[in-house]
Design an enzyme around this catalytic site. Structure first.
Site, PDB file in Angstrom:
ATOM      1  N   HIS A 193       0.813  -1.228   0.000  1.00 19.24           N
ATOM      2  CA  HIS A 193       0.000   0.000   0.000  1.00 19.24           C
ATOM      3  C   HIS A 193       0.847   1.280   0.000  1.00 19.24           C
ATOM      4  O   HIS A 193       0.317   2.360  -0.246  1.00 19.24           O
ATOM      5  CB  HIS A 193      -0.932   0.046   1.212  1.00 19.24           C
ATOM      6  N   HIS A 253      -6.255  -7.062  -1.168  1.00 20.92           N
ATOM      7  CA  HIS A 253      -6.389  -5.608  -1.304  1.00 20.92           C
ATOM      8  C   HIS A 253      -5.621  -5.129  -2.525  1.00 20.92           C
ATOM      9  O   HIS A 253      -4.698  -5.792  -2.990  1.00 20.92           O
ATOM     10  CB  HIS A 253      -5.887  -4.923  -0.024  1.00 20.92           C
ATOM     11  N   ASP A 294      -2.554 -10.402  -3.124  1.00 24.99           N
ATOM     12  CA  ASP A 294      -3.169  -9.942  -1.868  1.00 24.99           C
ATOM     13  C   ASP A 294      -4.604  -9.497  -2.184  1.00 24.99           C
ATOM     14  O   ASP A 294      -4.886  -8.992  -3.271  1.00 24.99           O
ATOM     15  CB  ASP A 294      -2.356  -8.765  -1.311  1.00 24.99           C
ATOM     16  N   ASP A 329      -4.644 -12.957   2.400  1.00 23.82           N
ATOM     17  CA  ASP A 329      -5.966 -12.501   2.843  1.00 23.82           C
ATOM     18  C   ASP A 329      -7.125 -12.792   1.883  1.00 23.82           C
ATOM     19  O   ASP A 329      -8.282 -12.567   2.271  1.00 23.82           O
ATOM     20  CB  ASP A 329      -5.936 -11.032   3.303  1.00 23.82           C
TER      21      ASP A 329
HETATM   22  C1  3YP Z   1      -5.623  -1.767   6.211  1.00 22.45           C
HETATM   23  C2  3YP Z   1      -6.704  -0.978   6.914  1.00 22.45           C
HETATM   24  C3  3YP Z   1      -7.997  -1.605   6.582  1.00 22.45           C
HETATM   25  C4  3YP Z   1      -7.701  -2.774   5.678  1.00 22.45           C
HETATM   26  C5  3YP Z   1      -6.256  -3.071   5.900  1.00 22.45           C
HETATM   27  C6  3YP Z   1      -5.648  -3.788   4.744  1.00 22.45           C
HETATM   28  C7  3YP Z   1      -4.279  -4.267   5.048  1.00 22.45           C
HETATM   29  C8  3YP Z   1      -3.828  -5.251   4.020  1.00 22.45           C
HETATM   30  O1  3YP Z   1      -3.818  -6.438   4.169  1.00 22.45           O
HETATM   31  N1  3YP Z   1      -3.425  -4.819   2.835  1.00 22.45           N
HETATM   32  O2  3YP Z   1      -3.024  -5.678   1.882  1.00 22.45           O
HETATM   33 ZN    ZN Z   2      -4.158  -7.258   2.103  1.00 25.48          ZN
END
Ligand code: 3YP
Ligand code: ZN
Length: 373
Positions: free
Chosen positions: A143, A182, A180, A268
């Protein structure tokens, strides 16, 4: 055939504070809890299964080292690094940048070891010390864009490793496959205008960050087509993911023909994850790894570096990770003890709406066959 493997006990010492998903705040009803959702025990348990199952005997242990400032500056802004360093020296640590990603005192040192772990893995794979490999690092990175951290990520481990391969190891074209759940927004943004780095993210539509990872995001003006997004609907399980890999990821990789493939490997999408609603089992992760390896054998001598991202079920992540690392090493040491339960949750065929999304991305992304109208 040899597979590099990286883990360091310090990754298990990352401290995300006393909150569960967000920092505890009684004023808005957020209670403290002993384990933050990203507590590194989940990854430590994967490492311990790698050892206890005997899979470790089929791997080449590679030591991580902290990424240097020069290596981090290839993708991160000096102000971001300076802030992390300063907050990391505070008695109670700081935050990666979005206020929901706390790290404890010394957290910057752990993050630099995670980024350096990704570098060490890519070095092992590119120099031929190993054919492929897995860096089980923590905290995650995908991220984080250049100027900040977010979503539990301080430094973009995968981007730092890709930049290192290109700047120091003589590699030009690299593809990143991010499974992933996300969106890999940080990695995408760092290489947005770079035609020699293809970023592919397969994720749950609208999961995190908000309004990110749409199929219309395709790269910057200097690099059209260098970003690919497959935003799958909730409930997509093994067969929908494998359909996406067969119809989008593998053909896009073949068309790009990278010299190295780096996988941003979050677990995830797993069927027991608290942060998303996909239904992937160890069978799905094994199949995705097989497909990436197969393309890598065709286009880049099998050079695949898999780097850990998220994954929040302490119960099930170890079996998903074991399946991926077994696949890299070409061995099978242990059955997925959860499969009798999660196998039934994943569904038995790809649904029409899952296929429609993948087919739409494929039609936009892939070169048209000669003679097609
Ligand atoms: C970060 C805040 C809410 C969701 C979360 C995601 C973290 C993650 O696994 N990113 O790949
Ligand atoms: Zn994630």
């Amino acid at each position: 055939m040899s597979t590099a493997y990286i883990w360091h006990e310090l990754f298990g010492w990352a401290d995300h504070g006393s909150g569960g998903l967000f920092p505890a705040d009684p004023a808005v009803g957020l209670q403290p809890i002993s384990h933050h959702v990203a507590h590194p025990d989940t990854k430590r348990r994967l490492h311990e299964l790698v050892v206890v199952s005997g899979l470790i005997d089929h791997l080449v242990r590679v030591a991580p080292r902290p990424a240097t400032e020069e290596e981090l500056l290839r993708v991160h802004a000096p102000e971001h690094l300076a802030r992390l360093e300063a907050e990391s020296a505070l008695p109670k640590g700081g935050d990666a940048g979005d206020g929901i990603s706390p790290f404890g005192k010394g957290g910057y040192d752990i993050a630099r070891l995670a980024a350096g772990g990704a570098i060490a893995l890519v070095e092992a794979v590119v120099t031929g010390q190993a054919d492929n490999g897995y860096a089980l690092v923590h905290p995650a990175g995908h991220h984080a864009p250049g100027h900040t951290g977010m979503g539990f990520c301080l430094l973009n481990n995968v981007a730092v490793a890709v930049a290192h391969a290109r700047a120091a190891l003589g590699v030009r074209r690299v593809a990143v496959v991010d499974w992933d759940v996300h969106h890999g927004n940080g990695t995408q943004s760092i290489f947005w205008d770079e035609p020699d780095v293809l970023t592919i993210s397969v994720h749950q539509d609208g999961c995190f960050p908000p309004d990110s990872g749409h199929l219309t995001e395709r790269g910057g003006p200097a690099a059209p087509g260098s970003a690919v997004n497959v935003p799958l609907p909730p409930g997509t399980g093994d067969f929908g993911y494998l359909y996406a890999f067969e119809h989008v990821v593998a053909p896009a990789l073949r068309a790009f023909a990278p010299e190295l493939i780096v996988v941003a490997s979050g677990f995830d999408p797993n069927a027991m994850d608290p942060l998303a609603r996909m239904l992937v089992t160890s069978r799905g992760f094994r199949g995705m790894a097989e497909q990436v390896l197969r393309v890598a054998e065709e286009v880049c001598g099998g050079r695949v570096a898999v780097v850990q991202e998220g994954g929040y079920s302490p119960h099930y992540v170890p079996f998903c990770g074991l399946a991926v690392i077994e696949t890299l090493a070409g061995v099978k040491v242990l059955d997925d003890a959860f499969f009798p339960v999660v196998g039934g949750m994943t569904g038995h065929e790809t649904t029409a709406h899952q296929k429609a999304l993948v087919d739409e991305v494929a039609a936009r992304v892939l070169p048209r066959p000669a003679g097609a109208v």
